[in-house]
Design a protein around this motif. Structure first.
Motif, PDB file in Angstrom:
ATOM      1  N   LYS A 140     -48.536  48.050  72.627  1.00  0.00           N
ATOM      2  CA  LYS A 140     -49.039  47.018  71.684  1.00  0.00           C
ATOM      3  C   LYS A 140     -49.278  47.622  70.291  1.00  0.00           C
ATOM      4  O   LYS A 140     -48.743  48.676  69.986  1.00  0.00           O
ATOM      5  CB  LYS A 140     -50.286  46.349  72.226  1.00  0.00           C
ATOM      6  N   GLY A 141     -50.075  46.934  69.451  1.00  0.00           N
ATOM      7  CA  GLY A 141     -50.274  47.461  68.102  1.00  0.00           C
ATOM      8  C   GLY A 141     -48.971  47.497  67.331  1.00  0.00           C
ATOM      9  O   GLY A 141     -48.639  48.474  66.668  1.00  0.00           O
ATOM     10  N   ILE A 142     -48.207  46.389  67.416  1.00  0.00           N
ATOM     11  CA  ILE A 142     -46.887  46.374  66.786  1.00  0.00           C
ATOM     12  C   ILE A 142     -46.642  45.027  66.099  1.00  0.00           C
ATOM     13  O   ILE A 142     -47.091  43.983  66.575  1.00  0.00           O
ATOM     14  CB  ILE A 142     -45.804  46.682  67.852  1.00  0.00           C
ATOM     15  N   VAL A 143     -45.956  45.075  64.963  1.00  0.00           N
ATOM     16  CA  VAL A 143     -45.489  43.863  64.294  1.00  0.00           C
ATOM     17  C   VAL A 143     -43.971  43.972  64.289  1.00  0.00           C
ATOM     18  O   VAL A 143     -43.424  44.928  63.748  1.00  0.00           O
ATOM     19  CB  VAL A 143     -45.989  43.760  62.835  1.00  0.00           C
ATOM     20  N   MET A 144     -43.307  43.027  64.948  1.00  0.00           N
ATOM     21  CA  MET A 144     -41.847  43.097  65.046  1.00  0.00           C
ATOM     22  C   MET A 144     -41.245  41.828  64.479  1.00  0.00           C
ATOM     23  O   MET A 144     -41.714  40.743  64.772  1.00  0.00           O
ATOM     24  CB  MET A 144     -41.452  43.270  66.518  1.00  0.00           C
ATOM     25  N   ASP A 145     -40.210  41.977  63.639  1.00  0.00           N
ATOM     26  CA  ASP A 145     -39.568  40.769  63.132  1.00  0.00           C
ATOM     27  C   ASP A 145     -38.103  40.717  63.525  1.00  0.00           C
ATOM     28  O   ASP A 145     -37.480  41.734  63.784  1.00  0.00           O
ATOM     29  CB  ASP A 145     -39.787  40.599  61.622  1.00  0.00           C
ATOM     30  N   GLY A 146     -37.590  39.466  63.634  1.00  0.00           N
ATOM     31  CA  GLY A 146     -36.197  39.287  64.042  1.00  0.00           C
ATOM     32  C   GLY A 146     -35.864  37.823  64.245  1.00  0.00           C
ATOM     33  O   GLY A 146     -36.274  36.967  63.455  1.00  0.00           O
ATOM     34  N   ARG A 147     -35.089  37.549  65.313  1.00  0.00           N
ATOM     35  CA  ARG A 147     -34.678  36.176  65.592  1.00  0.00           C
ATOM     36  C   ARG A 147     -35.143  35.704  66.969  1.00  0.00           C
ATOM     37  O   ARG A 147     -35.278  34.512  67.211  1.00  0.00           O
ATOM     38  CB  ARG A 147     -33.144  36.058  65.574  1.00  0.00           C
ATOM     39  N   ASP A 148     -35.337  36.668  67.870  1.00  0.00           N
ATOM     40  CA  ASP A 148     -35.614  36.344  69.275  1.00  0.00           C
ATOM     41  C   ASP A 148     -36.859  37.074  69.775  1.00  0.00           C
ATOM     42  O   ASP A 148     -37.011  37.289  70.972  1.00  0.00           O
ATOM     43  CB  ASP A 148     -34.412  36.759  70.143  1.00  0.00           C
ATOM     44  N   ILE A 149     -37.735  37.477  68.866  1.00  0.00           N
ATOM     45  CA  ILE A 149     -38.872  38.307  69.289  1.00  0.00           C
ATOM     46  C   ILE A 149     -39.863  37.475  70.110  1.00  0.00           C
ATOM     47  O   ILE A 149     -40.290  37.894  71.178  1.00  0.00           O
ATOM     48  CB  ILE A 149     -39.566  38.983  68.076  1.00  0.00           C
ATOM     49  N   THR A 182     -47.632  49.545  63.962  1.00  0.00           N
ATOM     50  CA  THR A 182     -46.246  49.960  63.732  1.00  0.00           C
ATOM     51  C   THR A 182     -45.422  48.739  63.357  1.00  0.00           C
ATOM     52  O   THR A 182     -45.584  47.671  63.957  1.00  0.00           O
ATOM     53  CB  THR A 182     -45.659  50.569  65.025  1.00  0.00           C
ATOM     54  N   TYR A 183     -44.534  48.902  62.400  1.00  0.00           N
ATOM     55  CA  TYR A 183     -43.655  47.804  62.010  1.00  0.00           C
ATOM     56  C   TYR A 183     -42.233  48.089  62.487  1.00  0.00           C
ATOM     57  O   TYR A 183     -41.729  49.199  62.310  1.00  0.00           O
ATOM     58  CB  TYR A 183     -43.664  47.646  60.480  1.00  0.00           C
ATOM     59  N   VAL A 184     -41.612  47.100  63.114  1.00  0.00           N
ATOM     60  CA  VAL A 184     -40.217  47.273  63.549  1.00  0.00           C
ATOM     61  C   VAL A 184     -39.365  46.107  63.038  1.00  0.00           C
ATOM     62  O   VAL A 184     -39.603  44.940  63.360  1.00  0.00           O
ATOM     63  CB  VAL A 184     -40.101  47.361  65.090  1.00  0.00           C
ATOM     64  N   ASP A 185     -38.361  46.453  62.238  1.00  0.00           N
ATOM     65  CA  ASP A 185     -37.412  45.496  61.679  1.00  0.00           C
ATOM     66  C   ASP A 185     -36.191  45.473  62.601  1.00  0.00           C
ATOM     67  O   ASP A 185     -35.336  46.357  62.527  1.00  0.00           O
ATOM     68  CB  ASP A 185     -37.038  45.982  60.269  1.00  0.00           C
ATOM     69  N   THR A 186     -36.121  44.471  63.490  1.00  0.00           N
ATOM     70  CA  THR A 186     -35.022  44.491  64.475  1.00  0.00           C
ATOM     71  C   THR A 186     -33.683  44.132  63.837  1.00  0.00           C
ATOM     72  O   THR A 186     -32.636  44.528  64.340  1.00  0.00           O
ATOM     73  CB  THR A 186     -35.294  43.540  65.668  1.00  0.00           C
ATOM     74  N   GLY A 187     -33.719  43.392  62.705  1.00  0.00           N
ATOM     75  CA  GLY A 187     -32.466  43.098  61.992  1.00  0.00           C
ATOM     76  C   GLY A 187     -31.804  44.399  61.552  1.00  0.00           C
ATOM     77  O   GLY A 187     -30.577  44.549  61.607  1.00  0.00           O
ATOM     78  N   ALA A 188     -32.636  45.362  61.137  1.00  0.00           N
ATOM     79  CA  ALA A 188     -32.107  46.665  60.715  1.00  0.00           C
ATOM     80  C   ALA A 188     -31.426  47.365  61.888  1.00  0.00           C
ATOM     81  O   ALA A 188     -30.441  48.085  61.706  1.00  0.00           O
ATOM     82  CB  ALA A 188     -33.235  47.536  60.155  1.00  0.00           C
ATOM     83  N   MET A 189     -31.933  47.125  63.106  1.00  0.00           N
ATOM     84  CA  MET A 189     -31.322  47.751  64.291  1.00  0.00           C
ATOM     85  C   MET A 189     -29.932  47.146  64.538  1.00  0.00           C
ATOM     86  O   MET A 189     -28.984  47.864  64.843  1.00  0.00           O
ATOM     87  CB  MET A 189     -32.228  47.572  65.519  1.00  0.00           C
ATOM     88  N   TYR A 190     -29.803  45.807  64.399  1.00  0.00           N
ATOM     89  CA  TYR A 190     -28.475  45.182  64.553  1.00  0.00           C
ATOM     90  C   TYR A 190     -27.540  45.633  63.432  1.00  0.00           C
ATOM     91  O   TYR A 190     -26.353  45.850  63.657  1.00  0.00           O
ATOM     92  CB  TYR A 190     -28.598  43.646  64.602  1.00  0.00           C
ATOM     93  N   ARG A 191     -28.093  45.800  62.232  1.00  0.00           N
ATOM     94  CA  ARG A 191     -27.269  46.287  61.117  1.00  0.00           C
ATOM     95  C   ARG A 191     -26.798  47.714  61.380  1.00  0.00           C
ATOM     96  O   ARG A 191     -25.660  48.073  61.066  1.00  0.00           O
ATOM     97  CB  ARG A 191     -28.064  46.225  59.812  1.00  0.00           C
ATOM     98  N   ALA A 192     -27.672  48.552  61.941  1.00  0.00           N
ATOM     99  CA  ALA A 192     -27.289  49.944  62.221  1.00  0.00           C
ATOM    100  C   ALA A 192     -26.173  49.984  63.272  1.00  0.00           C
ATOM    101  O   ALA A 192     -25.242  50.791  63.170  1.00  0.00           O
ATOM    102  CB  ALA A 192     -28.508  50.743  62.694  1.00  0.00           C
ATOM    103  N   VAL A 193     -26.243  49.085  64.266  1.00  0.00           N
ATOM    104  CA  VAL A 193     -25.177  49.021  65.273  1.00  0.00           C
ATOM    105  C   VAL A 193     -23.869  48.548  64.615  1.00  0.00           C
ATOM    106  O   VAL A 193     -22.787  49.045  64.928  1.00  0.00           O
ATOM    107  CB  VAL A 193     -25.589  48.119  66.463  1.00  0.00           C
ATOM    108  N   ALA A 194     -23.979  47.606  63.675  1.00  0.00           N
ATOM    109  CA  ALA A 194     -22.787  47.146  62.949  1.00  0.00           C
ATOM    110  C   ALA A 194     -22.165  48.308  62.174  1.00  0.00           C
ATOM    111  O   ALA A 194     -20.942  48.480  62.157  1.00  0.00           O
ATOM    112  CB  ALA A 194     -23.162  46.007  61.993  1.00  0.00           C
ATOM    113  N   LEU A 195     -23.020  49.113  61.553  1.00  0.00           N
ATOM    114  CA  LEU A 195     -22.523  50.275  60.810  1.00  0.00           C
ATOM    115  C   LEU A 195     -21.857  51.272  61.769  1.00  0.00           C
ATOM    116  O   LEU A 195     -20.802  51.838  61.461  1.00  0.00           O
ATOM    117  CB  LEU A 195     -23.683  50.940  60.056  1.00  0.00           C
ATOM    118  N   ALA A 196     -22.460  51.442  62.936  1.00  0.00           N
ATOM    119  CA  ALA A 196     -21.884  52.358  63.940  1.00  0.00           C
ATOM    120  C   ALA A 196     -20.484  51.890  64.337  1.00  0.00           C
ATOM    121  O   ALA A 196     -19.562  52.695  64.478  1.00  0.00           O
ATOM    122  CB  ALA A 196     -22.785  52.418  65.176  1.00  0.00           C
ATOM    123  N   LEU A 197     -20.336  50.566  64.443  1.00  0.00           N
ATOM    124  CA  LEU A 197     -19.017  50.004  64.781  1.00  0.00           C
ATOM    125  C   LEU A 197     -18.034  50.278  63.642  1.00  0.00           C
ATOM    126  O   LEU A 197     -16.916  50.741  63.854  1.00  0.00           O
ATOM    127  CB  LEU A 197     -19.162  48.498  65.010  1.00  0.00           C
TER     128      LEU A 197
END
Ligand code: DC
Length: 215
Positions: free
Chosen positions: A114-123, A30-45
């Motif tokens: 497990k079985g995950i690739v996660m990208d970001g700044r603090d992973i 599974t791939y998780v783009d955590t930057g996209a999660m912070y961007r989605a929260v920014a959009l929510a704001l």
């Protein structure tokens, strides 16, 4: 062969998502783009779904993924979050401790099996300090600005190179100087500077490291 967690951190626009997505595909992870999660929260704001004064409103914000597209309360917002404006807003909301706690808990739950690739700044430093493979990607600010410029132009936007470069530098500064989970290389992360590397060379290097770790 064991299933592992791959943590990929690094500066903005150094190709983290592309490489992380490719590795996830290769591994069947599974791939998780955590930057996209912070961007989605920014959009929510921006859309008024919560306010900085009332952070408990965050509980009504649902961030998820469908086919690698980020969703906000069930709606695909992938296109909406990929603008300079939301990128800047994300950079402003991401230092807020309550927002980080909110997203980090979800990221840790996503990696529980497990079985995950996660990208970001603090992973590799905060989200998964025990990740079996940690990579820290970087490239020069000019190379990254050129890549971001091409990406925005390719989407029909009209970027100005000098502005994009200034933006990359501002963001680097904010990402590395914030009090809460600043961007830094974990001591056990492998540094990859891809300024002078082709995508293919970089991918081969990363696949070799991955195969070493799953054995
Ligand atoms: O990688 P990106 O440009 O999509 O990230 C958007 C913003 O979110 C960026 O300013 C850094 C921040 N971010 C963060 O603080 N922690 C993460 N794990 C991922 C992104």
């Amino acid at each position: 062969m064991r299933r592992i967690i791959v943590a990929i951190d690094g500066y903005s626009s150094c190709g983290k998502s592309t490489i992380a997505k490719q590795l996830a595909e290769y591994a069947g992870y599974t791939y998780v783009d955590t930057g996209a999660m912070y961007r989605a929260v920014a959009l929510a704001l921006q859309e008024g779904l919560f306010s900085p004064e009332q952070l408990d409103g965050l509980q009504g914000v649902r961030v998820g993924f469908t086919n690698n597209h980020v969703t906000l309360n069930g709606v695909d917002v992938e296109d909406k979050i990929r603008t300079l404006e939301i990128g800047n807003l994300a950079s402003q909301v991401s230092p807020v401790p309550e927002i980080r706690r909110f997203l980090v808990a979800q990221q840790q739950a996503m990696g529980a099996a497990k079985g995950i690739v996660m990208d970001g700044r603090d992973i590799g430093t905060v989200v998964f300090p025990d990740a079996e493979l940690k990579l820290f990607l970087t490239a020069s600010a000019e190379v990254r600005a050129k890549r971001r410029y091409d990406e925005l132009a390719g989407k029909g936007q009209s970027p100005v190179y000098e502005e994009v470069l200034a933006d990359v530098r501002d963001r680097d500064y904010r990402d590395t100087h914030r009090a809460e989970s600043p961007l830094r290389q974990a001591p056990d992360a492998i540094l990859i500077d891809n300024s002078e590397m082709t995508r293919e060379e970089q991918m081969q290097r990363i696949i070799a490291l991955f195969n070493e770790r799953i054995r």
